[in-house]
Scaffold this motif. Structure first.
Motif, short mmCIF file in Angstrom:
data_model
loop_
_atom_site.label_atom_id
_atom_site.label_comp_id
_atom_site.label_asym_id
_atom_site.label_seq_id
_atom_site.Cartn_x
_atom_site.Cartn_y
_atom_site.Cartn_z
N ALA A 76 36.31 -20.23 -55.69
CA ALA A 76 37.66 -20.23 -56.27
C ALA A 76 38.69 -20.78 -55.29
N THR A 77 38.60 -20.37 -54.03
CA THR A 77 39.54 -20.90 -53.05
C THR A 77 39.30 -22.38 -52.80
N VAL A 137 32.40 -22.54 -60.45
CA VAL A 137 33.25 -21.56 -59.76
C VAL A 137 32.78 -20.17 -60.22
N THR A 138 32.00 -19.54 -59.37
CA THR A 138 31.39 -18.26 -59.75
C THR A 138 31.75 -17.13 -58.79
N ASP A 139 32.44 -17.44 -57.68
CA ASP A 139 32.76 -16.39 -56.72
C ASP A 139 34.05 -16.74 -55.99
N THR A 140 34.47 -15.87 -55.09
CA THR A 140 35.74 -16.06 -54.38
C THR A 140 35.76 -17.32 -53.52
N ALA A 196 40.83 -15.83 -61.97
CA ALA A 196 39.81 -14.94 -62.54
C ALA A 196 38.68 -14.65 -61.56
N ARG A 197 38.55 -15.46 -60.52
CA ARG A 197 37.46 -15.29 -59.57
C ARG A 197 37.92 -14.72 -58.23
N LEU A 198 39.19 -14.38 -58.13
CA LEU A 198 39.71 -13.82 -56.88
C LEU A 198 39.87 -12.32 -56.99
N ARG A 226 44.94 -13.27 -54.95
CA ARG A 226 45.27 -13.41 -56.36
C ARG A 226 46.78 -13.54 -56.55
N VAL A 238 41.20 -20.43 -63.84
CA VAL A 238 39.84 -20.16 -63.37
C VAL A 238 39.88 -19.53 -61.98
N VAL A 239 40.73 -20.07 -61.10
CA VAL A 239 40.83 -19.56 -59.73
C VAL A 239 41.20 -18.08 -59.75
#
Length: 317
Positions: free
Chosen positions: A253-254, A247-250, A198-200, A206, A195-196
């Motif tokens: 994700a971090t 988790v919808t954005d960077t 895919a959002r970076l 990434r 998931v992380v």
């Protein structure tokens, strides 16, 4: 629609609660003659604690020697003082006087960073001989020392521990459960890093996420091999896991990456206590790696990585 299966929800919950599962350790049921006679019960950990406190005093003296020209070291120095209090044996040792540092006290930040790393490595030498809870504390304090060294600019690689020999592989009844818990946590982390990533954005972040994912896959494989060697069936990954937050954005994700690594530090600190002595260095190494990655992703620092609550200042008599 069927409700989520227990396994689907299990392991992200495990990242929150594994500490309570793994921290239990057994104690003796017999009567202690020294305690019955009114004397102080001998502490088999005392020699280890004395060595740990002496090493910590050397670190404190090094910080005190540099504080006048580097006051920014005060937060790290405060954490080292907390380590001393937690490692203190039942026979209280007065703190050393800051005005009288040892002759070999570091005089530069790189020298202090090197001392932090060397001290962290030396603490791990006592893992096998320590009681389960002291081993857990030593691994946590050693991890904090590596984080201090990193903060001070030392990026020297830490040598990986030697794998346990076949003769020291735990039996299923002896230690399968804590390793299964660690394996389950790694399954969840691998899912989470999917998931992380895919959002970076397709940049260094990434790349870092891919590196972390590969590290968790390697750790998963190691626990699977160990469990298979005991005759146990390694826990399989679930089809999916419930995330702790959307988790919808960077930034999210971090934050998820930091969350995953932080929760895994608790899993591995507890595994140090639960694992047979020959396997404690492997668990301590996993704790260190997760703490470093959590730091990289911006997790809030703590004096005792993997231990949610501050340890008592003295051992239970």
């Amino acid at each position: 629609m069927q409700p989520p299966s227990r396994r689907t929800l299990l392991t992200f919950g495990l990242l929150l609660t594994a500490g309570a599962t793994l921290t239990a350790c057994t104690g003796g049921n017999g009567t202690d003659p020294a305690a019955s006679a009114g004397g102080r019960r001998p502490d088999p950990d005392e020699p280890i604690r004395l060595r740990a406190v002496a090493a910590t005093d050397t670190l404190l003296a090094g910080y005190d020697a540099l504080l006048p020209q580097a006051p920014q070291l005060q937060p790290l120095r405060a954490e080292v003082a907390q380590h001393r209090a937690a490692l203190q044996p039942s026979t209280t040792i007065p703190p050393t006087t800051p005005a009288t540092p040892p002759t070999a006290a570091p005089t530069t930040l790189p020298a202090l960073a090197a001392l932090e790393r060397q001290t962290a490595q030396s603490r791990l030498a006592d893992l096998a001989a320590a009681s389960p809870q002291l081993a857990r504390l030593l691994a946590s304090v050693a991890t904090a020392g590596v984080l201090h060294a990193t903060t001070l600019g030392d990026s020297t690689p830490t040598p990986a521990p030697s794998p346990a020999t076949p003769s020291t592989v735990p039996t299923p009844g002896e230690a399968a459960t804590p390793f299964q818990e660690a394996l389950s946590a790694e399954h969840a982390a691998i899912y989470g890093y999917g998931v992380v990533g895919a959002r970076l954005p397709d940049d260094q972040q990434r790349t870092d996420a891919r590196t972390a994912l590969a590290a968790h896959q390697s750790r998963r494989d190691a626990w699977q091999r160990l469990l298979a060697g005991t005759g146990a069936t390694p826990t399989a990954a679930a089809a999916g896991y419930q995330l702790p937050f959307p988790v919808t954005d960077t930034p999210a994700a971090t934050r998820l990456a930091a969350h995953l690594e932080t929760r895994l530090t608790t899993v591995y600190a507890d595994l140090v206590a639960a694992a047979p002595a020959p396997h404690r260095p492997l668990a301590a190494d996993a704790l260190r790696e997760c703490a470093l990655r959590a730091h990289h992703w911006g997790a809030t620092p703590t004096p005792f990585p993997g231990i949610p609550n501050t340890p008592a200042t003295t051992p239970t008599p």
